[in-house]
Design an enzyme around this catalytic site. Structure first.
Site, PDB file in Angstrom:
ATOM      1  N   GLU A 195     -25.399  56.467  47.752  1.00 49.94           N
ATOM      2  CA  GLU A 195     -24.828  56.514  49.099  1.00 49.94           C
ATOM      3  C   GLU A 195     -23.827  57.670  49.213  1.00 49.94           C
ATOM      4  O   GLU A 195     -23.087  57.952  48.271  1.00 49.94           O
ATOM      5  CB  GLU A 195     -24.122  55.187  49.427  1.00 49.94           C
ATOM      6  CG  GLU A 195     -25.072  54.023  49.621  1.00 49.94           C
ATOM      7  CD  GLU A 195     -24.337  52.729  49.905  1.00 49.94           C
ATOM      8  OE1 GLU A 195     -23.095  52.743  50.002  1.00 49.94           O
ATOM      9  OE2 GLU A 195     -25.018  51.685  50.003  1.00 49.94           O
ATOM     10  N   GLN A 217     -41.982  67.086  65.856  1.00 54.67           N
ATOM     11  CA  GLN A 217     -42.514  65.929  66.589  1.00 54.67           C
ATOM     12  C   GLN A 217     -41.684  65.766  67.862  1.00 54.67           C
ATOM     13  O   GLN A 217     -40.758  64.961  67.936  1.00 54.67           O
ATOM     14  CB  GLN A 217     -42.466  64.674  65.724  1.00 54.67           C
ATOM     15  CG  GLN A 217     -43.512  64.686  64.608  1.00 54.67           C
ATOM     16  CD  GLN A 217     -43.494  63.409  63.797  1.00 54.67           C
ATOM     17  OE1 GLN A 217     -42.510  63.108  63.139  1.00 54.67           O
ATOM     18  NE2 GLN A 217     -44.574  62.651  63.861  1.00 54.67           N
ATOM     19  N   LYS A 276     -55.813  80.061  67.804  1.00 54.30           N
ATOM     20  CA  LYS A 276     -56.183  79.326  66.591  1.00 54.30           C
ATOM     21  C   LYS A 276     -56.371  77.852  66.911  1.00 54.30           C
ATOM     22  O   LYS A 276     -55.851  77.341  67.899  1.00 54.30           O
ATOM     23  CB  LYS A 276     -55.128  79.486  65.506  1.00 54.30           C
ATOM     24  CG  LYS A 276     -53.812  78.767  65.778  1.00 54.30           C
ATOM     25  CD  LYS A 276     -52.880  78.894  64.606  1.00 54.30           C
ATOM     26  CE  LYS A 276     -51.501  78.292  64.911  1.00 54.30           C
ATOM     27  NZ  LYS A 276     -51.471  76.874  65.138  1.00 54.30           N
ATOM     28  N   GLY A 301     -49.161  79.092  55.929  1.00 60.01           N
ATOM     29  CA  GLY A 301     -50.603  79.157  56.149  1.00 60.01           C
ATOM     30  C   GLY A 301     -50.953  79.892  57.429  1.00 60.01           C
ATOM     31  O   GLY A 301     -51.786  80.804  57.436  1.00 60.01           O
ATOM     32  N   THR A 302     -50.309  79.524  58.517  1.00 65.43           N
ATOM     33  CA  THR A 302     -50.577  80.153  59.815  1.00 65.43           C
ATOM     34  C   THR A 302     -50.286  81.644  59.781  1.00 65.43           C
ATOM     35  O   THR A 302     -51.109  82.468  60.192  1.00 65.43           O
ATOM     36  CB  THR A 302     -49.729  79.477  60.919  1.00 65.43           C
ATOM     37  OG1 THR A 302     -50.127  78.115  61.047  1.00 65.43           O
ATOM     38  CG2 THR A 302     -49.899  80.182  62.251  1.00 65.43           C
TER      39      THR A 302
END
Length: 324
Positions: free
Chosen positions: A45, A103, A199, A232-233
């Site tokens: 903690e 997200q 893409k 990757g892109t």
């Protein structure tokens, strides 16, 4: 350090994610970093102790929620709570890299919107303002019910190319449709045209290059993204540009996440130089010859001073920093 800042009520604290950047920010403002200790109980903690009075002060906390993202996020939440309970008058959270930002909507059924969840946690903990740098999606500002100052890395990245005379015969390339406005902003600074790579992403962290919209044959191509994670892109995009006749390929991004195989991919790619900021602290093994890091310390330091003095931060969106 610049001249000592006159108002003792302005305090800057740094947590563990990026101490070197925090020191540059404090130096740009003209203050010494506040005294705080961050350690752990035996079960893991996090325990934080602020070692000076901050009663009635305007406090800025510097913390990127980069890897280890959960530890850094909890450090930040606990620090906000400590400051609130120690009677700080204003708690400004400076997040050079805002994690969990990808997200930002429900793309599929039963998905969380973690960018909103993290925003809610920061507000609930007691933050009164957020200062962020190149959020993954601009609309994340609307997830906060407190003021958000959204700074841009593009002026600093542009300075590198302008300082080194790389804007001649250049085309700024967005690696996907979502980054077009970012590419257009860099293109304005460089007075260059833009191109877009179309893409399709079959699954997370896997990108498939489709085709190039715009003319890149015989041109110097500058790829821009907000972050580079597994690379990757960006490396597939670089190869596609070379195959389409680009003479040289450069890449730039505000946030060098560089996880997993990223460094190896960049080393083996046609990318000549990768220009990033120091929004995320990189370990020594990631400082390869192709990597150029420019500091956002002066930019964030100027923003902090302007916020404290109730002055506009919009002049910081102009291309006027040359401390590469």
């Amino acid at each position: 350090m610049s001249e000592q800042y006159a108002d003792p009520k302005l305090k800057i604290f740094a947590l563990n994610s990026n101490k070197p950047l925090a020191e540059k920010i404090a130096a740009a403002v003209g203050v010494t970093l506040g005294k705080t200790s961050v350690d752990r109980f035996s079960d893991g903690e996090i325990r934080i102790n602020i070692e000076e009075s901050i009663r009635g002060d305007e406090v800025f906390i510097i913390q990127s929620t980069s890897a280890p993202v959960n530890d850094n996020l909890m450090e930040l939440l606990i620090m906000i709570d400590a400051l609130k309970r120690a009677s700080a008058s204003v708690i400004n959270v400076v997040i050079p890299y805002y994690g969990y930002a990808r997200q930002d909507r429900k793309a599929r059924p039963r998905e969380p919107i973690t960018a909103k969840l993290v925003a809610d946690m920061l507000v609930k903990a007691g933050a009164t303002r957020v200062v962020a740098l190149d959020l993954h999606a601009a609309q994340i500002q609307g997830f906060f019910d407190i003021p958000v100052d959204h700074l841009m890395g593009a002026p600093l990245l542009a300075d590198y190319f302008l300082t080194n005379g790389l804007e001649k015969d250049a085309v700024v390339v967005s690696p996907d449709h979502g980054g077009v406005s970012r590419a257009r902003k860099l293109a304005e600074f460089l007075k260059a045209p833009i191109a877009i790579i179309d893409k399709r992403r079959p699954r997370a962290n896997v990108a498939e290059i489709m085709n190039i919209i715009g003319s890149v044959d015989g041109k110097k191509c500058i790829l821009i993204d907000d972050m580079i994670d597994t690379a990757g892109t960006i490396t597939l995009a670089a190869q596609a540009l070379k195959d389409a006749g680009a003479t040289e390929v450069y890449a730039c991004a505000t946030h060098p996440v560089l996880s997993g195989p990223a460094i190896e991919r960049i080393e083996n790619s046609p990318i000549k130089k990768l220009v990033v900021t120091d929004s995320i602290k990189l370990p020594e093994e990631k400082h390869i010859d192709k990597l150029i890091q420019v500091s956002v310390g002066a930019l964030i330091g100027d923003a902090i001073t302007r916020i404290h003095e109730n002055r506009s931060v919009s002049p910081l969106f102009k291309n006027r920093y040359h401390n590469i």
